[in-house]
Structures are given as structure tokens and as C-alpha cells.
Design an enzyme around this catalytic site. Structure first.
Site, PDB file in Angstrom:
ATOM      1  N   HIS A 168       0.623  -1.243   0.217  1.00  0.00           N
ATOM      2  CA  HIS A 168      -0.310  -0.423   0.308  1.00  0.00           C
ATOM      3  C   HIS A 168       0.906   1.357  -0.031  1.00  0.00           C
ATOM      4  O   HIS A 168       0.296   2.020   0.484  1.00  0.00           O
ATOM      5  CB  HIS A 168      -0.398   0.005   0.937  1.00  0.00           C
ATOM      6  CG  HIS A 168      -1.429  -1.643   0.949  1.00  0.00           C
ATOM      7  ND1 HIS A 168      -3.194  -1.275   1.065  1.00  0.00           N
ATOM      8  CD2 HIS A 168      -1.743  -2.422   1.612  1.00  0.00           C
ATOM      9  CE1 HIS A 168      -3.378  -2.674   0.858  1.00  0.00           C
ATOM     10  NE2 HIS A 168      -2.309  -3.329   1.904  1.00  0.00           N
TER      11      HIS A 168
ATOM     12  N   SER B 193      14.382  20.995 -16.980  1.00  0.00           N
ATOM     13  CA  SER B 193      12.789  22.021 -17.372  1.00  0.00           C
ATOM     14  C   SER B 193      12.931  22.621 -18.383  1.00  0.00           C
ATOM     15  O   SER B 193      14.193  23.724 -17.834  1.00  0.00           O
ATOM     16  CB  SER B 193      11.964  22.492 -15.992  1.00  0.00           C
ATOM     17  OG  SER B 193      11.357  23.637 -16.137  1.00  0.00           O
TER      18      SER B 193
ATOM     19  N   LYS C  52      15.517  21.465 -12.067  1.00  0.00           N
ATOM     20  CA  LYS C  52      15.265  20.374 -12.271  1.00  0.00           C
ATOM     21  C   LYS C  52      16.162  19.157 -12.651  1.00  0.00           C
ATOM     22  O   LYS C  52      16.629  19.808 -13.851  1.00  0.00           O
ATOM     23  CB  LYS C  52      14.037  20.134 -13.628  1.00  0.00           C
ATOM     24  CG  LYS C  52      12.336  21.338 -12.242  1.00  0.00           C
ATOM     25  CD  LYS C  52      12.489  20.289 -11.031  1.00  0.00           C
ATOM     26  CE  LYS C  52      11.270  19.438 -11.587  1.00  0.00           C
ATOM     27  NZ  LYS C  52      10.277  19.549 -12.406  1.00  0.00           N
TER      28      LYS C  52
ATOM     29  N   ASN D 180      14.482  15.126 -14.748  1.00  0.00           N
ATOM     30  CA  ASN D 180      13.371  14.644 -14.925  1.00  0.00           C
ATOM     31  C   ASN D 180      13.299  13.395 -15.111  1.00  0.00           C
ATOM     32  O   ASN D 180      14.834  13.599 -16.081  1.00  0.00           O
ATOM     33  CB  ASN D 180      12.401  15.431 -15.490  1.00  0.00           C
ATOM     34  CG  ASN D 180      12.186  17.282 -14.636  1.00  0.00           C
ATOM     35  OD1 ASN D 180      11.766  17.049 -13.695  1.00  0.00           O
ATOM     36  ND2 ASN D 180      11.719  17.575 -15.926  1.00  0.00           N
TER      37      ASN D 180
ATOM     38  N   GLU E 222       9.420   7.692 -16.952  1.00  0.00           N
ATOM     39  CA  GLU E 222       7.764   8.296 -16.984  1.00  0.00           C
ATOM     40  C   GLU E 222       6.772   7.494 -18.079  1.00  0.00           C
ATOM     41  O   GLU E 222       6.269   7.252 -17.864  1.00  0.00           O
ATOM     42  CB  GLU E 222       7.436   9.755 -16.706  1.00  0.00           C
ATOM     43  CG  GLU E 222       8.306  10.525 -15.554  1.00  0.00           C
ATOM     44  CD  GLU E 222       8.370  11.678 -15.867  1.00  0.00           C
ATOM     45  OE1 GLU E 222       9.414  12.418 -16.236  1.00  0.00           O
ATOM     46  OE2 GLU E 222       7.711  12.482 -15.692  1.00  0.00           O
TER      47      GLU E 222
END
Ligand code: ARG
Length: 454
Positions: free
Chosen positions: A151, A272, A278, A280, A285
Site C-alpha cells: 500500500h 525543465s 530540475k 526529470n 515516466e
């Protein structure tokens, strides 16, 4: 004179043509045509000289396709028609004999099966490479603790090696699944004709040998209308892509400042356009996000096949974009997953800090009570009460006094309880086969090496 008195409407052509996407079947289609021509000569339908001319013409067609110089025409309906049309331009009347005892229906089913068999094999190889990378990284991080989660709440500490091997084993099943895909796609459709079979004594055993199929499709109606090979590939790749999405999702999560368990390599990250700080994890993703795309291809083709009457229907032409898109997505994702994983840097301290949460020892303490004769449910309740007591006071379990421990865990010595709270003790207590104790992880690594070798 032909069957039709007027030319095709441009809109009809627009919906009917598949050339834009099925041209990528040309290597399979040429291989098939060569085998078919040889077979026709074998059974006396073509003379040796005609066979020679056809094979020479197919060689020219191949050179043109390979060089990107094949003169496609606007009215080529699909790759099969385009190749035959061009062949006939090149070699004359004999070109028009190639399609004897063959239909585009058994032809396209065979092209697709060939394509599936090749790419199922490639998927197996790419999966094996990713499995090897996971194995190597597991060996490098054999005894680095981190929490396991259920969870997304801290559950029990494990070693990073153990966690990485979890991904290894699901990929191992994927690899076997793709072996099944190739095996099941081993029934040759070619020689079945349009639907009922053909009036020539096609030597289908010869065709199967030439094209590397271990078996023949035994029923011509089934052969021309089944897309099981494509469905099997899509099902296997849907499951595999789901696994890759889980790997990607963890890398995204673990790369966040909140977790800080790992950091993607610069070459596998982007900045970014606005925020200079940033970094990323885009590749991870996209591993996450490509998975529904593969599933969509599977669901889409299931929809096309649903309730379709036998045998060939033009609906079946919709199998191609689904398959090609899934093949391209899966193969890219498998390559990316491997490179990204090899370039990932893990943070031992951050993972260890997260794993040093004594509440994760709760089950171990309940088990100690069980060994002292307390029924498990009762032990579970009492340790739950102890955790609540500590949480309400804002302290960890080892900060509780001897009296406070004795009051709730009377059967156990406080020193014994405190020893069980140590991170190494928690890790090394999981001695069941497949558990995280180091000896068990070492066994697992052994099995994993054997799996890869097999
Ligand atoms: N382009 C067609 C397909 O992909 C080839 C088979 C055409 N057969 C037919 N009877 N029109 O399915």
C-alpha cells in the site's frame, strides 16, 4: 475485361489501402514468395526456367526495396500487390504465374506469423539482456537494506538485491511467454489458398521447411482467418509492458527528493524549460506510460476479432498497425529499461535511513510471542497495541521502558525484544525460501543465473 466496370473511388482506396503500414512486411513477403515459387517448380506448375526468372526478378525487387528505390504506385493496394505488380513489370508474363495456388489470405496470414516469430525471438533476447542487467545490479547491491512496501506504506526491510530480483523473475516469465508465442505461431498457413484449399497439390511440408515452421495449420478455414499468433504476441507484450511500467514507476518514485533512493544518470534525464534546478526521470515516466498503449493494441485487436464470422474478412487488415505499434513500443521500452537501469545510482544511506524504522519489526515481535505460546491473532493484537502506545507517545519501540514492554509482552525479555528491532536482525530473520535473509538471496541469485543460462 475484369469484374469491375468502373475505377475505384478515391475514398474507397483511402480506406482500403494498407500499403502505408504493411510495406514493412516486405522481407517476410519476399521470403514467402521465393519459397512458394520453389514449391510450384517442385510440383511441376513452373518450369525450372520460369523459377529462375522469378527468383531473379525477386532479387531485383529486394534490392530496390532495400535501397528505398522501389517504385511504389498510388494504386498499389498493399505490399503483396505492389511486389507482384513490380515483379511482373521486371520479368514479364512469368511474373503473373507467381500467384498460382496462393491467395493473399494465406499469404498475409503467413507473413504475419513469420513477423511474429521473428519478433517474439527478438523480445526474448532483449528481455534476457534486461534480466542480466537486473542480476548484475542485484549482485552489486547484495546487502543494501531498504523498506519493502505494501500500500506504499513501509512493510518490512529487504535487501536491494532481493527487490531487483523481484523484477527479474517477472521478466523471466515474460521470456518464457514469448517462447510460447513463437512456438504456437509455428503452424504454417501457406498453401491453404483463399478459404477451402487449392486445386493444386501444394507441397506444404516443403513450404514449412523452407520458412522454418515446425507444423502445418491443419484446417484451411482456420489458417486464413486466425490471428492467434498476433494476439499471443500482443498478450505477452501487454504483460511484459505492464512489468516494465512497474519498474519505471519505481524509478520515478525513488528518484524524487522525498524518497531519494536513486538518481537517474544525466544521459537518461531531462531538464525543465523553466525551472533551472530540475532533473526529470522522463525515460522512467515513459516506461510507465507506454504500457497502456500496448494493452490498447491487444484490446483493439480482440475487438476486431470479436464475433467475426469465418473466414477472411477485411477487418483482419487492422491487425497490422496494432502489432507494429506494440512491437515498436515494447522493443524500445526493453532497450531503454536496460540502459537506464545500468546507469542508475543508488543511495545507500537514504535507503538505509528509510529501512531503519523499527515499527517494521512488528511482525517479527508477534512471531516471537507465537514461539512463546501465544496464538498468532492474539500476538498480532498485542503488538498492534504496543505500536499504538509508542505512536501516541511519539517514541520508537526501543525507547519504551522495560516495564512498558513487559506490561504488553510479558512472555518476552525486553533485551530480546530490543535485539529483534535491529535492522540486521529483521533482515536476517526472513529465512524462508525466497525470503530476504542473505543466505536465501544468495540461493536466489544462483537460481537466477541458472534461469538466464537456460
Ligand atoms: N492487405 C490485406 C490484409 O492485410 C491482404 C489480404 C487481402 N485479401 C483479400 N481477400 N482482400 O489483410
Amino acid at each position: 475485361m475484369s469484374r469491375f466496370a468502373e475505377p475505384q473511388d478515391p475514398l474507397f482506396r483511402a480506406i482500403n489501402t494498407s500499403l502505408a503500414f504493411d510495406r514493412r512486411l516486405w522481407p517476410q513477403d519476399l521470403r514467402l514468395s521465393r519459397a512458394h515459387a520453389r514449391m510450384l517448380a517442385r510440383i511441376g506448375v513452373l518450369t525450372d526456367d520460369e523459377l529462375k526468372q522469378l527468383l531473379a526478378g525477386l532479387d531485383v525487387v529486394e534490392r530496390e526495396l532495400r535501397a528505398g528505390e522501389f517504385p511504389f504506385r498510388g494504386d498499389d493496394e498493399d505490399i503483396h500487390m505492389a511486389i507482384e505488380r513490380r515483379l511482373t513489370e521486371l520479368v514479364g508474363a512469368v511474373g503473373a504465374k507467381l500467384h498460382t495456388a496462393r491467395s493473399r489470405n494465406d499469404q498475409v496470414a503467413t507473413d504475419m506469423a513469420l513477423f511474429v516469430r521473428e519478433h517474439a525471438q527478438l523480445a526474448r533476447e532483449l528481455i534476457a539482456k534486461l534480466m542480466r542487467a537486473l542480476l548484475e545490479r542485484a549482485e552489486e547491491h547484495l546487502d543494501w537494506p531498504l523498506p519493502s512496501y505494501t500500500h506504499l506504506q513501509r512493510a518490512q526491510p529487504v535487501y536491494l538485491s532481493h527487490h531487483l530480483l523481484a523484477h527479474f523473475w517477472r521478466l523471466a516469465r515474460d521470456r518464457r511467454r514469448f517462447a510460447n508465442v513463437a512456438e504456437l505461431a509455428g503452424e504454417l498457413p501457406l498453401g491453404s489458398g483463399a478459404a477451402a484449399g487449392v486445386t493444386f497439390a501444394n507441397d506444404r511440408e516443403f513450404l514449412a521447411r523452407e520458412l522454418g515452421f515446425p507444423r502445418l495449420a491443419e484446417n484451411s478455414l482456420d489458417a486464413v482467418s486466425s490471428r492467434d499468433a498476433v494476439l499471443d504476441y500482443l498478450a505477452a507484450s501487454t504483460i511484459c509492458a505492464a512489468h516494465l511500467s512497474q519498474l519505471g514507476a519505481e524509478i520515478v518514485l525513488w528518484s524524487s527528493a522525498e524518497f531519494g533512493f536513486c538518481e537517474p544518470a544525466d544521459r537518461f534525464a531531462s531538464g525543465s524549460s523553466l525551472m533551472p534546478q530540475k532533473k526529470n526521470p522522463d525515460a522512467a515516466e515513459l516506461l510507465r506510460a507506454k504500457s497502456p498503449r500496448v494493452a490498447r493494441a491487444f484490446a483493439g485487436l480482440v475487438g476486431v476479432l470479436h464475433a467475426l464470422p469465418l473466414t477472411y474478412n477485411k477487418d483482419l487488415q487492422e491487425d497490422k498497425e496494432a502489432l507494429f505499434d506494440a512491437v515498436d513500443s515494447l522493443e524500445l521500452c526493453l532497450r531503454v529499461a536496460r540502459e537506464q537501469l545500468l546507469a542508475l545510482r543508488f543511495d545507500r544511506e537514504r535507503m538505509r535511513a528509510a529501512a531503519s524504522d523499527e515499527f517494521m519489526a512488528a511482525t517479527d515481535i508477534a512471531d516471537m510471542l507465537v514461539r512463546a505460546g501465544v496464538p498468532f491473532r492474539e500476538a498480532h493484537r498485542r503488538v498492534g497495541g504496543l505500536v499504538r502506545f509508542a505512536v501516541e507517545r511519539g517514541v520508537s519501540l526501543s525507547q519504551l521502558s522495560d516495564e512498558e514492554l513487559r506490561e504488553r509482552l510479558g512472555e518476552l525479555e525486553p533485551a530480546q525484544v530490543r535485539a529483534a528491532l535491529a535492522l540486521e536482525a529483521q533482515l536476517e530473520s526472513k529465512i524462508s525460501r525466497g525470503g530476504t535473509a542473505l543466505a536465501r538471496v544468495r540461493e536466489q541469485l544462483e537460481k537466477a543465473r541458472a534461469e538466464l543460462a537456460g
